[in-house]
Every structure is written in C-alpha cells, then in structure tokens.
Design an enzyme around this catalytic site. Structure first.
Site, PDB file in Angstrom:
ATOM      1  CB  ALA A  51      52.385 -24.939 -77.841  1.00 37.17           C
ATOM      2  CB  THR A  57      55.594 -22.370 -70.897  1.00 35.12           C
ATOM      3  OG1 THR A  57      55.462 -22.718 -72.269  1.00 35.12           O
ATOM      4  CG2 THR A  57      54.445 -21.461 -70.490  1.00 35.12           C
ATOM      5  CB  ALA A 102      58.284 -16.887 -70.449  1.00 41.24           C
ATOM      6  CD  GLN A 103      64.077 -13.731 -66.776  1.00 38.14           C
ATOM      7  OE1 GLN A 103      64.484 -12.757 -67.394  1.00 38.14           O
ATOM      8  NE2 GLN A 103      64.841 -14.424 -65.961  1.00 38.14           N
ATOM      9  CG  HIS A 110      68.818 -13.210 -73.746  1.00 42.28           C
ATOM     10  ND1 HIS A 110      69.484 -12.258 -73.009  1.00 42.28           N
ATOM     11  CD2 HIS A 110      67.522 -12.831 -73.771  1.00 42.28           C
ATOM     12  CE1 HIS A 110      68.610 -11.353 -72.589  1.00 42.28           C
ATOM     13  NE2 HIS A 110      67.416 -11.678 -73.037  1.00 42.28           N
ATOM     14  CG  HIS A 168      66.604 -16.606 -75.286  1.00 41.51           C
ATOM     15  ND1 HIS A 168      66.301 -17.041 -74.018  1.00 41.51           N
ATOM     16  CD2 HIS A 168      65.668 -15.657 -75.596  1.00 41.51           C
ATOM     17  CE1 HIS A 168      65.229 -16.383 -73.576  1.00 41.51           C
ATOM     18  NE2 HIS A 168      64.830 -15.562 -74.518  1.00 41.51           N
ATOM     19  CD  GLU A 213      61.718 -22.179 -78.378  1.00 40.30           C
ATOM     20  OE1 GLU A 213      61.164 -21.879 -77.299  1.00 40.30           O
ATOM     21  OE2 GLU A 213      62.959 -22.117 -78.540  1.00 40.30           O
ATOM     22  CB  SER A 257      57.975 -17.326 -78.412  1.00 41.49           C
ATOM     23  OG  SER A 257      58.572 -16.540 -77.426  1.00 41.49           O
TER      24      SER A 257
HETATM   25  C1  LIG Z   1      64.471 -18.158 -69.820  1.00 40.78           C
HETATM   26  C2  LIG Z   1      63.440 -17.929 -70.916  1.00 40.78           C
HETATM   27  C3  LIG Z   1      62.748 -16.715 -70.973  1.00 40.78           C
HETATM   28  C4  LIG Z   1      61.802 -16.505 -71.967  1.00 40.78           C
HETATM   29  N1  LIG Z   1      61.073 -15.344 -71.967  1.00 40.78           N
HETATM   30  C5  LIG Z   1      60.047 -15.199 -72.854  1.00 40.78           C
HETATM   31  C6  LIG Z   1      59.166 -14.082 -72.791  1.00 40.78           C
HETATM   32  O1  LIG Z   1      59.295 -13.224 -71.916  1.00 40.78           O
HETATM   33  N2  LIG Z   1      58.163 -14.000 -73.711  1.00 40.78           N
HETATM   34  C7  LIG Z   1      57.963 -14.940 -74.687  1.00 40.78           C
HETATM   35  O2  LIG Z   1      57.041 -14.815 -75.490  1.00 40.78           O
HETATM   36  N3  LIG Z   1      58.795 -16.011 -74.762  1.00 40.78           N
HETATM   37  C8  LIG Z   1      59.799 -16.175 -73.866  1.00 40.78           C
HETATM   38  N4  LIG Z   1      60.610 -17.275 -73.939  1.00 40.78           N
HETATM   39  C9  LIG Z   1      60.326 -18.291 -74.959  1.00 40.78           C
HETATM   40  C10 LIG Z   1      59.062 -19.056 -74.570  1.00 40.78           C
HETATM   41  O3  LIG Z   1      59.101 -19.310 -73.183  1.00 40.78           O
HETATM   42  C11 LIG Z   1      58.978 -20.374 -75.325  1.00 40.78           C
HETATM   43  O4  LIG Z   1      59.199 -20.167 -76.690  1.00 40.78           O
HETATM   44  C12 LIG Z   1      57.592 -20.974 -75.139  1.00 40.78           C
HETATM   45  O5  LIG Z   1      57.293 -21.082 -73.767  1.00 40.78           O
HETATM   46  C13 LIG Z   1      57.538 -22.332 -75.795  1.00 40.78           C
HETATM   47  O6  LIG Z   1      56.334 -22.949 -75.440  1.00 40.78           O
HETATM   48  P1  LIG Z   1      56.044 -24.417 -75.957  1.00 40.78           P
HETATM   49  O7  LIG Z   1      54.734 -24.799 -75.374  1.00 40.78           O
HETATM   50  O8  LIG Z   1      56.229 -24.475 -77.409  1.00 40.78           O
HETATM   51  O9  LIG Z   1      57.233 -25.288 -75.343  1.00 40.78           O
HETATM   52  P2  LIG Z   1      57.668 -25.564 -73.809  1.00 40.78           P
HETATM   53  O10 LIG Z   1      57.029 -24.646 -72.849  1.00 40.78           O
HETATM   54  O11 LIG Z   1      59.161 -25.623 -73.817  1.00 40.78           O
HETATM   55  O12 LIG Z   1      57.079 -27.002 -73.567  1.00 40.78           O
HETATM   56  C14 LIG Z   1      57.578 -28.121 -74.254  1.00 40.78           C
HETATM   57  C15 LIG Z   1      56.971 -29.353 -73.625  1.00 40.78           C
HETATM   58  O13 LIG Z   1      57.287 -30.509 -74.372  1.00 40.78           O
HETATM   59  C16 LIG Z   1      57.773 -31.530 -73.504  1.00 40.78           C
HETATM   60  N5  LIG Z   1      58.624 -32.438 -74.282  1.00 40.78           N
HETATM   61  C17 LIG Z   1      59.798 -32.164 -74.905  1.00 40.78           C
HETATM   62  N6  LIG Z   1      60.268 -33.277 -75.509  1.00 40.78           N
HETATM   63  C18 LIG Z   1      59.374 -34.263 -75.255  1.00 40.78           C
HETATM   64  C19 LIG Z   1      59.300 -35.638 -75.577  1.00 40.78           C
HETATM   65  N7  LIG Z   1      60.264 -36.262 -76.302  1.00 40.78           N
HETATM   66  N8  LIG Z   1      58.255 -36.369 -75.122  1.00 40.78           N
HETATM   67  C20 LIG Z   1      57.279 -35.792 -74.376  1.00 40.78           C
HETATM   68  N9  LIG Z   1      57.298 -34.488 -74.042  1.00 40.78           N
HETATM   69  C21 LIG Z   1      58.323 -33.731 -74.476  1.00 40.78           C
HETATM   70  C22 LIG Z   1      58.484 -30.744 -72.419  1.00 40.78           C
HETATM   71  O14 LIG Z   1      58.706 -31.528 -71.285  1.00 40.78           O
HETATM   72  C23 LIG Z   1      57.490 -29.608 -72.220  1.00 40.78           C
HETATM   73  O15 LIG Z   1      56.400 -30.030 -71.442  1.00 40.78           O
HETATM   74  C24 LIG Z   1      61.561 -17.508 -72.952  1.00 40.78           C
HETATM   75  C25 LIG Z   1      62.264 -18.707 -72.893  1.00 40.78           C
HETATM   76  C26 LIG Z   1      63.190 -18.926 -71.890  1.00 40.78           C
HETATM   77  C27 LIG Z   1      63.912 -20.236 -71.848  1.00 40.78           C
END
Ligand SMILES: Cc1cc2nc3c(=O)[nH]c(=O)nc-3n(C[C@H](O)[C@H](O)[C@H](O)COP(=O)(O)OP(=O)(O)OC[C@H]3O[C@@H](n4cnc5c(N)ncnc54)[C@H](O)[C@@H]3O)c2cc1C
Length: 555
Positions: free
Chosen positions: A30, A57, A60-61, A252, A362, A386, A402
């Site tokens: 994101a 991110t 994600a598997q 999960h 999860h 997320e 997601s």
């Molecule tokens: C094991 C696993 C498997 C998954 N498999 C899938 C899949 O197959 N398909 C799918 O669609 N989704 C999957 N998901 C869900 C998906 O990975 C996440 O919902 C998605 O990657 C979230 O992306 P994001 O950019 O919102 O957050 P994230 O990728 O979690 O990034 C959040 C960022 O914010 C930063 N951050 C947090 N707090 C702070 C702060 N206070 N100050 C500064 N930075 C901060 C973190 O360090 C990170 O860089 C899976 C999740 C997990 C854990």
C-alpha cells in the site's frame, strides 16, 4: 463502562522538523504504491518503522486476486467477494477493487513483478477458497508477497536520485499531528540513526497517508510480522478518525504449532496445501472436518478455524495435525518450497511427518474507515491497505483480495492527491485531551486478555472479562517512560480495547466474528457497522450504523 484512552502518546517534544508535500507511512504494497505514484504530484517523504521489507506484504504466500482470465469477469469477482463479506461489504468499494484490479496487476507486471506463467505465456491463475474462478496470480510457488515487495522496492531504487522522493527507514511514527481546525498536517516520529535526524522529530506534510498494515500482534500468536502492532489504527483514532468493523478478525486455521510458549509471529501453512489434497486430523487421527461442512478441509477459513478449535476442545489437545504425507516429497518440494523449508527448520518434514497446526490471528478485515478515495474522517488524512476499512472486505476478507486492495486503493489515493489542490502546510497544535502511555510489560497481558477473550470463539462473558482486564491495565500499568516498546504496547492496548468492545456489542455470528452464545447471523439487528471514535477527553464512543436496504452487500 466508559473507557478513556489517551488522545496522544506521551513522548518528548520534537527536536527537529522536516517537510514534504505528502508524508507516507509504511512500505508494504500500500505505502509503496502510494509513494511511487504520488511523487508525480509533489515531494514525497516515505517513512517506515524498521526495514523497508518488514511488513506483511513480503510474507504473503498464496497470491493476488484479479479477474485476468477471459472466462472470468469483474462481476464474478464482485459476487464472490460479496458472499465472503457476509452482507457487510460496500458493493461500490468492491466494484472499484475488481474492475480496476486487473489493470493494476498488469502494471505490477510491467514494473517487473514476475508472476508464474502458463505455457501460453499468460499469467498462470489458481483458485483459492471462496473464489469460483481461477483468478489468483502467484509467484515463486508460495512466495508471491516476496516477489511483489521485491519489484516495488526495485522501482523505488530506480528513483533513488529523484529529489521528489525521500525514504527514511527505522522511523517509527508515534502520532498524527493535527492543526487548530482538526486537519492532519504531519506526524511525530522516532528515528533511530545517526546525525541530525535522530530521536523524536516532526515530519510535516500537506497530505498524510497511513499504510501501516495490520494489528496481529494484539494476539499472543499471529502470522503477522513483529511490526504489525496496530500503530496506524491507534494513531488515527487518537487524531479523530473512526475505526470500523474491528471485530471481524480472520484467524488462519493452519499455523504451525510450536508449543505453548511460542509467541508472536508463527509460520503459516497456506490453505493451498489443503487445496492440493492435505487433510486435517485430530490428535486421535480422525478427519474431523468431513462432517462439518460440504467442502470438508477446504471449507471457508473461519469454518475450518472453528472446526480446529472445536476438535482441540474435544480431544483436550493444543493442536491438530495436518497430513500431507500422501502428496509426496517431490511434489511438496516443488509446489511449496518455502513452507517445506520452514517446517523442516522446526523439525517437521511434511512428506513424512504429521505437522502440528492450530489457528492464529491472520488478517484484520476492519480498520480506519475511509471513503472510495482513501480519505478518513480527518481532513488531510488518508489510510490504505490493511490499516484501512474501505468496505471491500465486510465481515470477512476473500482470500488474496488484500494485496489487491493495497494496490488499487493506493493508486486511488495518489490520484486523489494529484487531483486535489493541496492546502498550504498547516501548523500543528497540541491536541486537547489526555496524553498517556502503558508500561511495556503490559504487552503480554494485553495479548493474553485478547487471546483468551476475543479469539476464534467468543462469548459475552469472555469478552466482558477481556474488556475489564484491559480497563484495569489502563489504570494499573501507566508509565512515564517513553520508549518504542511503551508506544507499541499502548497502541496494542487501544486497538485491543476497540476490538473487544465491538465484539462484545455485536451479539450475533457473522464472517470473522463467532459468538458461541449468539451462533446465528442476525440481519434484523446487526446488518450494519460498528464505528468507534474518541471524544475530546478520550472517552471511547461506538456508533452502530445500520445499512440502508439498497446497500446490503450480499444480495
Ligand atoms: C503470512 C501471511 C500470508 C498472507 N498471504 C496473503 C496472500 O496470499 N494474499 C493476499 O492478498 N494477502 C495475504 N496476506 C495479507 C497481506 O499480506 C497484507 O494484508 C498486505 O500485505 C498488507 O499490506 P500493507 O501495505 O497494508 O501493510 P504491510 O505490508 O504490513 O506494511 C506495513 C508497513 O507499515 C510499517 N509500519 C507499521 N507501523 C509503523 C509505524 N508506527 N511507523 C512507521 N512505519 C510503520 C511497517 O514497518 C510496514 O512497512 C498475508 C499475510 C500474512 C501475514
């Protein structure tokens, strides 16, 4: 019971200030999508808590869902998403997701993301639970997230010399700064490093985007990485934004069980392993899912998670077994290289051993409530990925939607920022209401209270106990010592308090919210959203917003 939460985290006054047009917090799919696009509209500062690839991110598997197959259509993807969301999706938000999704995934390919290809050179697509068509693009067998994260970081490296984007790692955002009129105008952050930008400072911006990911660490065990401490949700709440649908948590069902003492991030075993034929057995060897759902081991995730917990209760065990032995060593190693390596590193070989699994937190289907452009209730503050609640997941996220949400809505936010005449930089003022902090040793108690009271199976009694344990912690474990651990603990506590409150109020079972004492879905009373915000003195208020009949998601 009125719970009062801090409107600010206690922290030293900022010792330095930096400015940009757009401040983006978080470097998962994101945050990186917003940052790479928004630099076309102004100077972007991207800050992230630890390393650039530390979020969910990269973990994600399974893959990323999009209607790319000629046999598929956005309409069908929409229909499947609405069914999973159990009546609470915002159909307009889902329509944006599924119609813009295919184009955004193709752009990701153009950026360099190497998805697995079919023999005819098109993107190979598989199916996952709840999808009625093949629409999951995947990479590296079970390493889709790692490949997407790599491609986005490569794109970021390519603009390394571009003065319109600056990146700061090891920069933990503490709070959202607001101006006298309530508008968001930057963040306070703690930077670990050397030089002029060490310690606590302020990053001011004319637009602020939270892309901080999920809240998994609120629970004792989760598939989420250590950075998932709900910081963005808590900071947005303190700044005046609304949190919606937080009671809908996806657990999960098949997370490697590493013993009672195992805490924090645990290794996930994707449902694709069951998709290929692995089955669940209780500790006495019985296949317990067969009689519970017509799809047996491939029933929706929440149904399997509940089946696993019930089997654990019935046998008095702390796990069940995943049996993939009949799939064969060669197939498992080729199809699931990461999962096999992870299991082996803990002493289990899925080709020869039964593998112990149990449910763990999860995914957070709720979060900071936004509109279709990612705008929150606080002017100038956007949320994406997320951390947000755009309405696309309703009561339960459809698998692999997601990553797509981060991509589609990250893009939408960048467009909105480009289209809007950004206002002049506003000056922050100290927000009214209490500042506060919890001692770091409260963290285990928060996680214990949430796991026992607001886990897979919930009752009015278990939730009341969780709420009163959290309220007691707020009184008894106050701290005056601002540290990264104390900030994280306070965020976990705030997000946990809202989640437990919503789960206690919602007296029905729907999607990711299972009440043993109210086992049926109750549209008459609960076809709507619970939305939390804080009043000026930090009192936690919750509204119930019933959906108009025309907006109902799954019909
Ligand atoms: C094991 C696993 C498997 C998954 N498999 C899938 C899949 O197959 N398909 C799918 O669609 N989704 C999957 N998901 C869900 C998906 O990975 C996440 O919902 C998605 O990657 C979230 O992306 P994001 O950019 O919102 O957050 P994230 O990728 O979690 O990034 C959040 C960022 O914010 C930063 N951050 C947090 N707090 C702070 C702060 N206070 N100050 C500064 N930075 C901060 C973190 O360090 C990170 O860089 C899976 C999740 C997990 C854990």
């Amino acid at each position: 019971m009125t719970l009062t939460l801090p409107r600010r985290l206690a922290a030293p006054a900022p010792g330095w200030t930096t400015r940009a047009d757009v401040v983006v917090v978080g470097s998962g799919i994101a945050g990186l999508t917003v940052a790479l696009e928004a630099r076309k509209a102004g100077r972007v500062l991207l800050v992230t808590k630890t390393r650039l690839d530390a979020g969910s991110t990269a973990w994600a598997q399974g893959g990323i869902a999009a209607a790319l197959d000629p046999e598929d259509s956005p309409e069908q993807h929409l229909a499947d998403t609405l069914v999973a969301g159990a009546g609470l999706c915002d159909a307009t938000a889902v329509r944006a997701l599924v119609t813009e999704g295919p184009r955004r995934v193709r752009e990701l390919v153009a950026l360099g993301a190497a998805f697995e290809l079919a023999p005819d050179g098109t993107i190979a697509l598989t199916r996952e639970g709840g999808h009625l068509r093949h629409r999951i693009a995947h990479a590296g067998g079970d390493a889709t997230g790692r490949e997407i994260q790599r491609a986005l970081l490569e794109a970021l490296r390519e603009v390394h010399d571009d003065p319109s984007i600056e990146v700061v790692e090891h920069a933990l955002v503490i709070d959202v700064l607001t101006a006298a009129d309530g508008r968001a105008c930057g963040v306070t952050l703690h930077v670990i490093g050397e030089g002029a930008r060490d310690g606590v400072g302020a990053a001011l911006g004319r637009a602020l985007v939270l892309a901080t990911g999920g809240l998994g660490q609120v629970y004792a065990s989760t598939t989420n990485p250590p950075v998932a401490t709900g910081d963005g949700m808590a900071a947005a709440l303190r700044a005046g934004a609304e949190l919606a649908d937080l009671e809908f948590v996806q657990f999960h069902p098949t997370v490697l069980w590493l013993g009672r003492a195992a805490k924090g991030q645990q290794p996930l075993i994707s449902e694709a392993v069951r998709g290929e034929g692995a089955v669940l057995r209780d500790v006495e060897g019985r296949r317990f899912m067969a009689g519970r759902h017509e799809l047996a081991d491939l029933a929706p995730r929440d149904v399997v998670a509940k089946g696993v917990v019930t089997a654990m209760h019935e046998t008095g065990a702390e796990h069940v077994w995943l049996d993939a032995r009949h799939l064969g060593a060669a197939f498992l190693a080729e199809r699931f290289p990461g999962i096999v390596a992870s299991c082996r590193s803990y002493g289990f070989d899925p080709a020869t051993d039964l593998v112990p699994v149990a449910p763990a937190q999860h995914y957070a289907s709720g979060g900071v409530r936004t509109d279709l452009s990612g705008r929150t209730a606080v002017p100038g503050l956007y949320a994406c990925g997320e951390v947000s609640c755009t309405g696309v997941h309703g009561a339960n996220r459809l698998a692999s939607n997601s990553l797509l949400e981060g991509l589609v809505y990250g893009h939408r936010i960048a467009l909105d920022i480009a289209d809007e005449d950004l206002p002049r930089q506003a000056e922050p003022v100290e927000r009214a209401g209490p500042a506060g902090l919890l001692a770091p040793d409260a963290r285990l108690f928060v996680q214990g209270a949430m796991t026992a009271g607001a886990g897979v199976l919930r009752t009015g009694e278990s939730l009341a106990t969780a709420e009163s344990r959290l309220a007691r912690l707020a009184e008894e474990r106050r701290s005056r010592d601002p540290t990264t651990e104390a900030w994280a603990t306070t965020n976990l506590h705030q997000v946990g308090a809202v989640l437990a409150r919503h789960a206690a109020l919602r007296e029905e079972t729907r999607g990711g919210h299972w009440r043993e004492d109210h086992p049926e879905r109750d549209d008459e009373h609960w076809l709507g959203h619970l939305v939390a915000h804080l009043d000026a003195s930090g009192g936690l208020l919750t509204d119930y917003r019933r959906l108009p009949v025309t907006a109902r998601g799954d019909r």
